[in-house]
Design a protein around this motif. Structure first.
Motif, PDB file in Angstrom:
ATOM      1  N   ALA A 133       2.889   7.112 -11.366  1.00  0.00           N
ATOM      2  CA  ALA A 133       2.403   7.599 -10.072  1.00  0.00           C
ATOM      3  C   ALA A 133       3.536   7.785  -9.064  1.00  0.00           C
ATOM      4  N   CYS A 166      -7.509   1.561  -6.608  1.00  0.00           N
ATOM      5  CA  CYS A 166      -6.780   2.516  -5.764  1.00  0.00           C
ATOM      6  C   CYS A 166      -6.243   3.661  -6.617  1.00  0.00           C
ATOM      7  N   ASP A 167      -6.483   4.882  -6.172  1.00  0.00           N
ATOM      8  CA  ASP A 167      -6.001   6.070  -6.874  1.00  0.00           C
ATOM      9  C   ASP A 167      -4.698   6.533  -6.221  1.00  0.00           C
ATOM     10  N   LEU A 168      -3.604   6.386  -6.947  1.00  0.00           N
ATOM     11  CA  LEU A 168      -2.285   6.792  -6.458  1.00  0.00           C
ATOM     12  C   LEU A 168      -1.912   8.203  -6.924  1.00  0.00           C
ATOM     13  N   LEU A 190       4.919  11.266  -6.105  1.00  0.00           N
ATOM     14  CA  LEU A 190       4.591  11.085  -4.694  1.00  0.00           C
ATOM     15  C   LEU A 190       5.782  11.434  -3.806  1.00  0.00           C
ATOM     16  N   ILE A 247       5.014  -1.051  -7.745  1.00  0.00           N
ATOM     17  CA  ILE A 247       4.551   0.261  -8.201  1.00  0.00           C
ATOM     18  C   ILE A 247       5.723   1.145  -8.606  1.00  0.00           C
ATOM     19  N   ARG A 298      -0.405   6.031   1.346  1.00  0.00           N
ATOM     20  CA  ARG A 298      -1.532   5.959   0.419  1.00  0.00           C
ATOM     21  C   ARG A 298      -2.034   4.523   0.282  1.00  0.00           C
ATOM     22  N   LEU A 299      -1.108   3.583   0.220  1.00  0.00           N
ATOM     23  CA  LEU A 299      -1.503   2.179   0.161  1.00  0.00           C
ATOM     24  C   LEU A 299      -2.266   1.774   1.419  1.00  0.00           C
ATOM     25  N   VAL A 330      -1.031   2.947 -12.403  1.00  0.00           N
ATOM     26  CA  VAL A 330       0.208   2.739 -11.656  1.00  0.00           C
ATOM     27  C   VAL A 330       1.379   3.477 -12.309  1.00  0.00           C
ATOM     28  N   LEU A 374       3.759   6.992  -0.938  1.00  0.00           N
ATOM     29  CA  LEU A 374       3.211   5.761  -1.507  1.00  0.00           C
ATOM     30  C   LEU A 374       2.714   4.807  -0.431  1.00  0.00           C
ATOM     31  N   CYS A 416      -5.829   2.898   0.935  1.00  0.00           N
ATOM     32  CA  CYS A 416      -6.548   2.060  -0.022  1.00  0.00           C
ATOM     33  C   CYS A 416      -6.851   0.684   0.554  1.00  0.00           C
ATOM     34  N   TRP A 427      -1.482  -6.588  -5.889  1.00  0.00           N
ATOM     35  CA  TRP A 427      -2.258  -5.474  -6.421  1.00  0.00           C
ATOM     36  C   TRP A 427      -3.540  -5.971  -7.101  1.00  0.00           C
TER      37      TRP A 427
END
Length: 266
Positions: free
Chosen positions: A79, A67-69, A83, A135, A99-100, A76, A96, A103, A53
């Motif tokens: 978050a 990165c916006d989770l 999700l 996370i 989304r990763l 973090v 998650l 990012c 990360w």
């Protein structure tokens, strides 16, 4: 008549013994997990995920710290338990792992499509599972509260519900065949009811998890794709809308359940 009474008593005794055996087996598995929980091997993935990360990587030589989770860039904690959710920048409901992917593509320059096509446990797929471990661990003990304010989130919930109860394939299975009611098990494994609390808490809220049988940490995407394999369905694909919709349905059903991820599974 005496013989009938004796047969009936024997049947009751056998049923009682069977029930006790099931209870003993379930208790034994619970004790086994409790012993492993002290020093959960998932901690190794958590440490790796935290380093990933914060590390500058990829063609853009950037970290994921912006990165916006869902809680703001770089945030973090908290978050994971919100999700999957809708993201304005991608105009998609994302879990998650998806989304990763976004990012890693926008911030680090990786190609999301190539990572999604990589076999589980290899290359950047393995790195994503480490990131997921880190996370999710940051939200351990927090309660699930998936947002449902956006129309896309509500739609994905309804889609996920339909997918969960859809029967098909050569065995006419659905997710609900194993996880739609209480008291079911496969061999010695109790199957949580994912439609109500607290079953969804010990099921959905425990993934990602370290799997003792494979010696690996599995994210939710690998877990769901493996469920499709067991149903003898084609793989829906990594970060597919079907798997994300299932995550929305199970996550909403898990509202109020405390996250135990990364947990330990057989």
């Amino acid at each position: 008549m005496k013989a009938l009474r004796m047969a009936a008593l024997a049947a009751v005794a056998l049923a009682s013994a069977g029930a006790q055996a099931q209870t003993s087996a379930a208790d034994g598995i619970a004790q086994y997990r409790a012993l492993l929980a002290d020093g959960n091997p998932a901690e190794l993935w958590e440490a790796k995920g935290e380093a990933l990360w914060k590390s500058r990587r990829g063609p853009k030589n950037a970290s994921l710290e912006a990165c916006d989770l869902g809680k703001g860039p770089g945030v973090v904690k908290g978050a994971f338990v919100e999700l999957p959710r809708y993201f304005v920048d991608t105009q998609r409901v994302q879990d998650l792992e998806s989304r990763l992917l976004s990012c890693m593509e926008t911030q680090q320059g990786f190609k999301a499509s190539e990572i999604a096509a990589t076999p589980f446990g290899r290359g950047e797929q393995a790195n994503i599972e480490a990131l997921v471990a880190y996370i999710s661990a940051e939200s351990r003990g927090l309660k699930f509260n998936l947002p449902q304010a956006h129309a896309a989130e509500r739609q994905m919930y309804e889609v996920g519900k339909r997918v969960f109860f859809f029967r098909g394939g050569p065995y006419d299975f659905a997710c609900a065949s194993c996880h739609g009611e209480a008291g079911k098990r496969i061999r010695l494994q109790d199957l949580p009811n994912l439609t109500v609390n607290p079953g969804d808490g010990v099921g959905f809220a425990a993934w990602p998890a370290y799997r003792v049988s494979s010696g690996e940490l599995w994210g939710m995407q690998r877990r769901l794709n493996d469920c499709y394999r067991q149903q003898r369905f084609p793989y829906p694909g990594y970060a597919s809308d079907a798997t994300i919709a299932l995550g929305v349905y199970m996550g909403v059903q898990a509202k109020g359940a405390a996250s135990t991820a990364p947990a330990i599974k057989r």
